[in-house]
Every structure is written in C-alpha cells, then in structure tokens.
Design an enzyme around this catalytic site. Sequence first.
Site, short mmCIF file in Angstrom:
data_model
loop_
_atom_site.label_atom_id
_atom_site.label_comp_id
_atom_site.label_asym_id
_atom_site.label_seq_id
_atom_site.Cartn_x
_atom_site.Cartn_y
_atom_site.Cartn_z
CB CYS A 1 -20.16 -2.49 -2.27
SG CYS A 1 -18.61 -2.88 -1.46
CG ASP B 1 -2.18 0.78 0.98
OD1 ASP B 1 -3.25 0.18 0.85
OD2 ASP B 1 -2.09 2.04 0.88
CG LEU C 1 -36.61 -10.61 -0.99
CD1 LEU C 1 -37.66 -11.69 -1.20
CD2 LEU C 1 -36.95 -9.40 -1.86
C1 UGA Z 1 -21.91 -6.16 -1.00
C2 UGA Z 1 -22.23 -7.51 -1.64
O1 UGA Z 1 -23.20 -8.19 -0.87
C3 UGA Z 1 -20.97 -8.36 -1.76
O2 UGA Z 1 -21.27 -9.56 -2.44
C4 UGA Z 1 -19.93 -7.57 -2.55
O3 UGA Z 1 -18.72 -8.28 -2.69
C5 UGA Z 1 -19.65 -6.28 -1.85
O4 UGA Z 1 -20.88 -5.53 -1.74
C6 UGA Z 1 -18.63 -5.51 -2.65
O5 UGA Z 1 -18.92 -5.15 -3.79
O6 UGA Z 1 -17.49 -5.37 -2.19
P1 UGA Z 1 -21.55 -5.28 1.51
O7 UGA Z 1 -21.61 -3.92 0.91
O8 UGA Z 1 -20.46 -5.61 2.45
O9 UGA Z 1 -21.49 -6.40 0.34
O10 UGA Z 1 -22.89 -5.50 2.32
P2 UGA Z 1 -24.30 -6.22 2.08
O11 UGA Z 1 -24.44 -7.28 3.09
O12 UGA Z 1 -24.49 -6.59 0.68
O13 UGA Z 1 -25.30 -5.04 2.49
C7 UGA Z 1 -25.34 -3.82 1.73
C8 UGA Z 1 -26.42 -2.91 2.27
O14 UGA Z 1 -27.71 -3.44 1.96
C9 UGA Z 1 -26.41 -2.72 3.79
O15 UGA Z 1 -26.64 -1.36 4.09
C10 UGA Z 1 -27.58 -3.56 4.28
O16 UGA Z 1 -28.15 -3.06 5.46
C11 UGA Z 1 -28.53 -3.42 3.11
N1 UGA Z 1 -29.49 -4.54 3.01
C12 UGA Z 1 -29.05 -5.81 2.75
C13 UGA Z 1 -30.84 -4.30 3.16
O17 UGA Z 1 -31.28 -3.15 3.38
N2 UGA Z 1 -31.72 -5.34 3.04
C14 UGA Z 1 -31.30 -6.61 2.79
O18 UGA Z 1 -32.16 -7.51 2.67
C15 UGA Z 1 -29.94 -6.84 2.63
#
Ligand code: UGA
Length: 430
Positions: A260, A30, A250
């Site tokens: 992301c 880094d 969902l």
């Molecule tokens: C997301 C993807 O899920 C990963 O597969 C991907 O690798 C990553 O982005 C990336 O591109 O690096 P992440 O951002 O860590 O992962 O988190 P998620 O678990 O996907 O949640 C994202 C957001 O969606 C959170 O704010 C969460 O609260 C929200 N969410 C998730 C909801 O509001 N409802 C749901 O049913 C699921």
Amino acid sequence: MKIAMIGAGYVGLVTGTCFSELGNCVLCVDNDVEKIKKLKKGIIPIYEPGLDELVHKNTKAKRLSFTSEIEEAVQVSDIIFIAVGTPPKENGEADLSSVEKVSSIIADVMTEYKLVVGKSTVPVNTGKWIKRTINIRNTKGIDFDVASNPEFLREGSAINDFLYPDRIVIGVESERAKSILYELYKPIDAPILVTDIESAEIIKHASNSFLATKISFINAISILCERAGADVKKVAEGMGLDKRIGSDFLNAGAGFGGFCFPKDLSAFIKIAEDLGYDFRLLREVEQINEEQKKGIVKKIRENLWNLRGKTIGILGLSFKPNTDDIRYAPSIDIIGELIKEGVRIKAYDPKAMERTKKIFPNITYCKDAYEVCDGSDALVFLTEWDEFKNLDVKKVKDLLKTPIIVDGRNIFDPETLKEIGFVYTGVGRK
Ligand code: UGA
C-alpha cells in the site's frame, strides 16, 4: 442486501467476508479460477488473523459464496464493489485496465438499477471514468450510480479495522446512492463522512501518504538522534503526547513496506504530476524510506567490518507482523543487498517463509529463531513479531558466534541487552 465483490484479493476478500458477517448476501468474484476453486473448498489464499473463521462461518450460513462468473454476480446483486487490483506501472501510475474491464462488463450485463462502488485504491477521477465507461455502453439507459468507498484496512488487523473503523468515507453523487451505503454501514458504529466522489478518492491517497510521511519523518529524526546521542523512542513519545501530533505511526525502524504505502505514494506523486503539481514532499518521503533500508545494511557493516563470508541471521521477513505478505518488505531489499556482499543468510519468519522462498530459494530457512542464531555472526530483526519480543536473550547470546544484534524495529531495550553482553544497535538509539 445483495452484494457482488469483484476481485477476491486482499481487500475484496476481507471486505466481502465482513459484509456477509453483517448479514448481507455476498458473492465474491475473481477471474483466478484456481483461487475460486480453493475458496469454495474453504482454503484461504492469504494469512489474515480471524479471516478463516469468518469465511467458514458465513459460507456455512450461505451468506458468502465464490464464483469466477462476473456476469452472474452482477445480475443478482444490488451493489457491485469493484475491488480489483490496480498494480503500479513502470512510471508509478496505477494500472486501471481491470477497473475499466469490470465497468464494461457491468454495463453489458445490468438490466436494472445498480450501485457501482469503487473500493480499489484508484487515482482521483476514476469514478468519472467508471461512469463514462458504463454510460457509453448503457444503450438501454438503465439507471445506475457510481460511488467511491475507500478502504482503510491494515493487513494483520483488517477484520477489526472493518468492524471498528475510525471513519467510513463515502463519495456519492445522488441521494439514492447515499442512502443505500448508509443502510449498508448501519450496523457499524463509526462516523460516516459523505463527500463528492473526487474527494473520497483523494482522501484515500492523502491518508496513506500522510502516514508514510509520519514514518519517514520519525526515521529522519532517528538519524539525528543517532548523531546527537538522543533516543528516538523518547523523542517520539514526547512528540506523540501532543494530541495534534498523536503517537501512532511514529515508530522509527527499517522503513515502511507492503503493497500500500510504497505503491500509493508513487501513484499519488504521479497523480499530482498529472495535475501539474510536483509533490516534492512525497518524493522525499520515498527517498528517506530507501535510505532507511540501506541504513540497516550500513549498521550491519559497521558492526561486522567485512561482510563477505559472514553468516547473518534474519528474524522477520514480512513487511510487518501478523501477515505473510512480503511485497515491498524491507527484508527483501536488505537480504538482496547482503547476498550481493557475499553474506550467507539464515532466516526465520512465523508466516512469510514460503513466500520468501520464491524470491530467495537459496538462503537457509530455519524452524525457529534459535536455529537462526546458532552459529550466526550477527542477528538482525526486521519485523516486530510478538514471538521475537519474548525470546530468551541469554540463550540467543550463547548460540550466536558473536553477540551482535541489529534491531531494525527497536524491539529491545538497549541497556538490558548491553548488560547481558550484547553489542546492540537499534534505530535512532544511543
Ligand atoms: C496501510 C494503512 O495503514 C491502511 O489504513 C490502508 O488501508 C492500507 O495501507 C491500504 O491502503 O490498503 P498496511 O499497509 O496494511 O496498511 O500496514 P501499516 O500498518 O500501515 O504499515 C505499513 C508499513 O509501515 C509497515 O511496513 C510497517 O512496519 C511500517 N510502519 C508503520 C513503520 O515503520 N512505523 C510505524 O510507526 C508504523
């Protein structure tokens, strides 16, 4: 195998550490000298469950090390992963200048075959640009391959996602690159999908955009449920039992955040635009997400009438549980909006308070959830941390000035809380 992981940010650090755990020799690079100094001392710059232990274990075993000297890392490695940041520009496009810079350095330094793998989330055709950048400077004609290997790690469960993935995607142009990556991922029991580089690049953006679409879809349904007197949790359950739909992602709530989904959505919309397609669907997904955050403020207002001068307790600041990450977290927009309305904020988060202090230095940070409740006019849940699920709700009621709960993550059962005497508002619930 000898691996250079260029970029020790979230993706690079987790991926590099996990590759070392699989028995490879990994050098994480880094250009942030301070970060590298800390990593060398064993100080991990992010909170990710299980990462500390793996870093310590593998540094001790001398399979994992850190440097700010990219040249050295390129020279000693067979596989070079590019995991540098691709932050969004004003217009939503990803800034690829770091990817270009690293590609140029690789070209200047390499003296023997290298496999250069794109790990950062990048627009389709970035692989072609990496190849072109290296080719132009590769005056000695040294053999190399470019590949794309998108990551699908979720913050908070990244190690598990790495070790037990649903799939591994590798975009390659040669048999040699394919067999090196097959060998690298051999210890992991998951289907490997081999594609061309462009398809692998699109798989990443398409997957994140699809998941964000699912969330915005259920959030839109939550509005219908509120108006029609239905329960979005039941609706989601009923939909999710259909295998073609699936129950994941969902959960209606305060909207999606993190570095992301918001970033990748706007990047993908811009990529589509550059390719001559107006991705209206995804623009609407973004729009619904913005409205969902505003919807939480509206619910607070509907419960409290006047906001000015009131004290609101916020539980949960990180964009989701098990992380200290607050980038694009709904909490930031919602707190910002409430402060504008003249509200006094008391907040607590198990991991994200230090980071939030940099954005909102003047709100009151509490030692736990109960201190937040004490004297607050309403309690608002923005992240579904496990410790909130187990709160003593009777104690919460006694501490609050008025027993109002706005549950932005549908943590609680509305009926139970109403029986205890709360005025309860969830998302998409009766
Ligand atoms: C997301 C993807 O899920 C990963 O597969 C991907 O690798 C990553 O982005 C990336 O591109 O690096 P992440 O951002 O860590 O992962 O988190 P998620 O678990 O996907 O949640 C994202 C957001 O969606 C959170 O704010 C969460 O609260 C929200 N969410 C998730 C909801 O509001 N409802 C749901 O049913 C699921």
